[in-house]
Design an enzyme around this catalytic site. Structure first.
Site, PDB file in Angstrom:
ATOM      1  N   LEU A 100      -0.083  81.498   2.295  1.00  0.00           N
ATOM      2  CA  LEU A 100       0.647  81.141   3.503  1.00  0.00           C
ATOM      3  C   LEU A 100       1.858  82.054   3.673  1.00  0.00           C
ATOM      4  O   LEU A 100       2.503  82.430   2.687  1.00  0.00           O
ATOM      5  CB  LEU A 100       1.098  79.688   3.432  1.00  0.00           C
ATOM      6  CG  LEU A 100      -0.010  78.669   3.189  1.00  0.00           C
ATOM      7  CD1 LEU A 100       0.522  77.259   3.360  1.00  0.00           C
ATOM      8  CD2 LEU A 100      -1.193  78.897   4.111  1.00  0.00           C
ATOM      9  N   GLY A 145      -2.744  80.134  -0.738  1.00  0.00           N
ATOM     10  CA  GLY A 145      -3.596  80.026   0.459  1.00  0.00           C
ATOM     11  C   GLY A 145      -4.744  81.037   0.447  1.00  0.00           C
ATOM     12  O   GLY A 145      -5.797  80.786   1.038  1.00  0.00           O
ATOM     13  N   ASN A 168      -1.070  78.768  -7.216  1.00  0.00           N
ATOM     14  CA  ASN A 168       0.173  78.889  -7.995  1.00  0.00           C
ATOM     15  C   ASN A 168       1.319  78.044  -7.438  1.00  0.00           C
ATOM     16  O   ASN A 168       2.475  78.257  -7.778  1.00  0.00           O
ATOM     17  CB  ASN A 168       0.609  80.362  -8.039  1.00  0.00           C
ATOM     18  CG  ASN A 168       0.941  80.916  -6.661  1.00  0.00           C
ATOM     19  OD1 ASN A 168       0.505  80.363  -5.653  1.00  0.00           O
ATOM     20  ND2 ASN A 168       1.716  81.974  -6.598  1.00  0.00           N
ATOM     21  N   GLU A 169       0.992  77.068  -6.567  1.00  0.00           N
ATOM     22  CA  GLU A 169       2.037  76.335  -5.850  1.00  0.00           C
ATOM     23  C   GLU A 169       3.127  75.763  -6.757  1.00  0.00           C
ATOM     24  O   GLU A 169       4.312  75.868  -6.446  1.00  0.00           O
ATOM     25  CB  GLU A 169       1.420  75.203  -5.009  1.00  0.00           C
ATOM     26  CG  GLU A 169       0.806  75.653  -3.697  1.00  0.00           C
ATOM     27  CD  GLU A 169      -0.559  76.303  -3.850  1.00  0.00           C
ATOM     28  OE1 GLU A 169      -1.057  76.416  -4.995  1.00  0.00           O
ATOM     29  OE2 GLU A 169      -1.134  76.692  -2.826  1.00  0.00           O
TER      30      GLU A 169
HETATM   31  C1  LIG Z   1       1.479  67.076   0.086  1.00  0.00           C
HETATM   32  C2  LIG Z   1       1.693  68.107   1.109  1.00  0.00           C
HETATM   33  C3  LIG Z   1       2.756  69.056   0.701  1.00  0.00           C
HETATM   34  C4  LIG Z   1       2.556  70.427   1.249  1.00  0.00           C
HETATM   35  C5  LIG Z   1       3.467  71.396   0.594  1.00  0.00           C
HETATM   36  C6  LIG Z   1       3.271  72.821   0.988  1.00  0.00           C
HETATM   37  C7  LIG Z   1       2.068  73.402   0.418  1.00  0.00           C
HETATM   38  C8  LIG Z   1       2.023  74.877   0.618  1.00  0.00           C
HETATM   39  C9  LIG Z   1       0.763  75.348   0.274  1.00  0.00           C
HETATM   40  C10 LIG Z   1       0.408  76.640   0.049  1.00  0.00           C
HETATM   41  C11 LIG Z   1       1.292  77.603  -0.513  1.00  0.00           C
HETATM   42  C12 LIG Z   1       1.159  79.029  -0.196  1.00  0.00           C
HETATM   43  O1  LIG Z   1       0.183  79.662   0.135  1.00  0.00           O
HETATM   44  S1  LIG Z   1       2.674  79.683  -0.350  1.00  0.00           S
HETATM   45  C13 LIG Z   1       2.432  81.395  -0.582  1.00  0.00           C
HETATM   46  C14 LIG Z   1       2.266  81.678  -2.038  1.00  0.00           C
HETATM   47  N1  LIG Z   1       2.018  83.070  -2.238  1.00  0.00           N
HETATM   48  C15 LIG Z   1       2.439  83.731  -3.291  1.00  0.00           C
HETATM   49  O2  LIG Z   1       3.061  83.208  -4.195  1.00  0.00           O
HETATM   50  C16 LIG Z   1       2.162  85.206  -3.297  1.00  0.00           C
HETATM   51  C17 LIG Z   1       3.416  85.983  -3.150  1.00  0.00           C
HETATM   52  N2  LIG Z   1       3.146  87.411  -3.103  1.00  0.00           N
HETATM   53  C18 LIG Z   1       2.811  88.150  -4.165  1.00  0.00           C
HETATM   54  O3  LIG Z   1       2.687  87.678  -5.281  1.00  0.00           O
HETATM   55  C19 LIG Z   1       2.612  89.616  -3.916  1.00  0.00           C
HETATM   56  O4  LIG Z   1       3.151  89.921  -2.664  1.00  0.00           O
HETATM   57  C20 LIG Z   1       1.132  90.066  -3.953  1.00  0.00           C
HETATM   58  C21 LIG Z   1       0.618  90.024  -5.414  1.00  0.00           C
HETATM   59  C22 LIG Z   1       0.266  89.219  -3.077  1.00  0.00           C
HETATM   60  C23 LIG Z   1       1.056  91.537  -3.452  1.00  0.00           C
HETATM   61  O5  LIG Z   1       1.940  92.341  -4.192  1.00  0.00           O
HETATM   62  P1  LIG Z   1       2.389  93.765  -3.616  1.00  0.00           P
HETATM   63  O6  LIG Z   1       3.209  94.409  -4.690  1.00  0.00           O
HETATM   64  O7  LIG Z   1       1.209  94.492  -3.111  1.00  0.00           O
HETATM   65  O8  LIG Z   1       3.255  93.433  -2.320  1.00  0.00           O
HETATM   66  P2  LIG Z   1       4.769  92.941  -2.262  1.00  0.00           P
HETATM   67  O9  LIG Z   1       4.992  91.841  -3.220  1.00  0.00           O
HETATM   68  O10 LIG Z   1       5.675  94.132  -2.370  1.00  0.00           O
HETATM   69  O11 LIG Z   1       4.839  92.333  -0.811  1.00  0.00           O
HETATM   70  C24 LIG Z   1       4.885  93.152   0.355  1.00  0.00           C
HETATM   71  C25 LIG Z   1       5.715  92.446   1.401  1.00  0.00           C
HETATM   72  O12 LIG Z   1       5.082  91.216   1.746  1.00  0.00           O
HETATM   73  C26 LIG Z   1       5.994  90.114   1.530  1.00  0.00           C
HETATM   74  N3  LIG Z   1       5.206  88.934   1.108  1.00  0.00           N
HETATM   75  C27 LIG Z   1       4.404  88.821   0.046  1.00  0.00           C
HETATM   76  N4  LIG Z   1       3.825  87.623   0.001  1.00  0.00           N
HETATM   77  C28 LIG Z   1       4.284  86.949   1.057  1.00  0.00           C
HETATM   78  C29 LIG Z   1       4.059  85.631   1.572  1.00  0.00           C
HETATM   79  N5  LIG Z   1       3.214  84.770   0.980  1.00  0.00           N
HETATM   80  N6  LIG Z   1       4.695  85.261   2.690  1.00  0.00           N
HETATM   81  C30 LIG Z   1       5.547  86.124   3.323  1.00  0.00           C
HETATM   82  N7  LIG Z   1       5.821  87.375   2.889  1.00  0.00           N
HETATM   83  C31 LIG Z   1       5.191  87.784   1.773  1.00  0.00           C
HETATM   84  C32 LIG Z   1       6.939  90.616   0.471  1.00  0.00           C
HETATM   85  O13 LIG Z   1       8.129  89.896   0.498  1.00  0.00           O
HETATM   86  C33 LIG Z   1       7.108  92.065   0.883  1.00  0.00           C
HETATM   87  O14 LIG Z   1       8.005  92.091   1.975  1.00  0.00           O
HETATM   88  P3  LIG Z   1       8.921  93.360   2.258  1.00  0.00           P
HETATM   89  O15 LIG Z   1       7.980  94.478   2.594  1.00  0.00           O
HETATM   90  O16 LIG Z   1       9.792  92.940   3.393  1.00  0.00           O
HETATM   91  O17 LIG Z   1       9.691  93.617   1.002  1.00  0.00           O
END
Ligand SMILES: CCCCCCCC/C=C\CC(=O)SCCNC(=O)CCNC(=O)[C@H](O)C(C)(C)COP(=O)(O)OP(=O)(O)OC[C@H]1O[C@@H](n2cnc3c(N)ncnc32)[C@H](O)[C@@H]1OP(=O)(O)O
Length: 292
Positions: A100, A145, A168-169
């Protein structure tokens, strides 16, 4: 491969009118602006009728409301066209989907937050209950997500060994909702799901294969697509209605959960995500990602 439909917005006009000295309207020609890239691409193979649906939101395919809406429309379009199958993949070389879009959940006005979650719910339901066979060709990291999208497909082929997948939430201080849990339990069973979710563990592709979180590991995207096509081809001789009803029956718990609990689920999300300490946690996590 033939492109059947795209979700591009209508093209902007290639001319503008301006008011001149004489106050008359004059037409100036102007180069047409390049239309925005679709957030999701779809290509349907003429022969097999199988669609390759590609997430296309650089850099990491984080799932925001517009992307989820496009994906839902595409799934509905495939449904209407009695698709033979769908392969979900990514245009990125290293990320299937980062899950997400945390920006959608950080300091967001309540109406936007609510629209985001309801779009996620309906997109997930469309994918999870789709009548046609679905395969995730996971050609990069698939946290949270991104893992949910993969789990919602019927088969998972992942490019390995260096990418990782998991819910990994808890590591982020948030809670995977019950339908995320159902999806994981569908695939891993109760015990492994509890172990994986409570720790928020991410699995390398070889670990995921050993556990059964993915069904096959390959070395590149082309191989992943080939494996996905093979999986879908086995249904060519299965009557589609029997297949669809059986899938619905097997997935009944998740479908029913969402149908019966959409509003409560939205409320739980809003209550949790708007808490000050959760907002602080998301902010810190976003900052840590940007600092990398
Ligand atoms: C009972 C009901 C309750 C409900 C509660 C809520 C439930 C919520 C459920 C779902 C949760 C989610 O899906 S939350 C998202 C979780 N995601 C992560 O933890 C992944 C985070 N990202 C990473 O680990 C890495 O980005 C990657 C391994 C996916 C890729 O690595 P890479 O080195 O290639 O890229 P960067 O890390 O440099 O990222 C580039 C750029 O993108 C931005 N970024 C990364 N992930 C996200 C994200 N999920 N959302 C928004 N933005 C993201 C990152 O900050 C970098 O931004 P900049 O270029 O500005 O630096």
């Amino acid at each position: 491969m033939a492109v059947v439909f795209r979700t591009c917005k209508s093209l902007s006009k290639n001319a503008i009118f301006t008011r001149g000295i004489s106050s008359s309207l004059r037409l100036h020609s102007q180069k047409p602006p390049t239309p925005p890239e679709p957030l999701v691409n779809v290509d349907v193979d003429d022969k097999s009728g199988v669609a390759v649906v590609t997430l296309n939101r650089p850099p990491v395919n984080s799932l925001n409301t517009p992307l989820l809406s496009e994906l839902k429309n595409i799934i509905k379009g495939l449904e209407d066209n009695k698709s033979r199958g769908m392969i979900l993949t990514s245009s990125s070389e290293t990320v299937f989907s980062a899950g997400l879009d945390l920006m959608e959940m950080y300091n967001a006005p309540k109406d936007k937050l609510s629209a985001f979650w309801t779009t996620l719910q309906s997109t997930w339901l469309a994918l999870y209950r789709s009548s046609f066979p679905t395969v995730a060709a996971i050609n990069g990291h698939a946290p949270a997500g991104g893992c949910l999208l993969s789990l919602s497909c019927e088969y998972r082929v992942m490019v390995g060994p260096k990418f990782s997948i998991g819910l990994n939430e808890t590591q982020l201080g948030i809670v995977a909702p019950p339908w995320f849990v159902i999806c994981m339990r569908d695939v891993l069973g109760h015990r492994q799901t509890e172990m994986a979710l409570t720790s928020g563990r991410m699995f390398s592709a070889p670990e995921a294969l050993k556990l059964g979180l993915i069904d096959a590991m390959v070395t590149n995207k082309a191989e992943a697509i080939t494996e996905a096509q093979k999986f879908i081809a086995q249904f060519a001789k299965i009557p589609p209605l029997a297949r669809k009803l059986t899938k619905e029956s097997v997935r009944q718990e998740g479908i029913k959960y969402m149908e019966d609990n959409m509003i409560d689920d939205l409320q739980m999300f809003m209550d949790l995500v708007t808490q000050e300490k959760i907002q602080k946690g998301i902010g810190l996590y976003l900052a840590s990602l940007k600092k990398k």
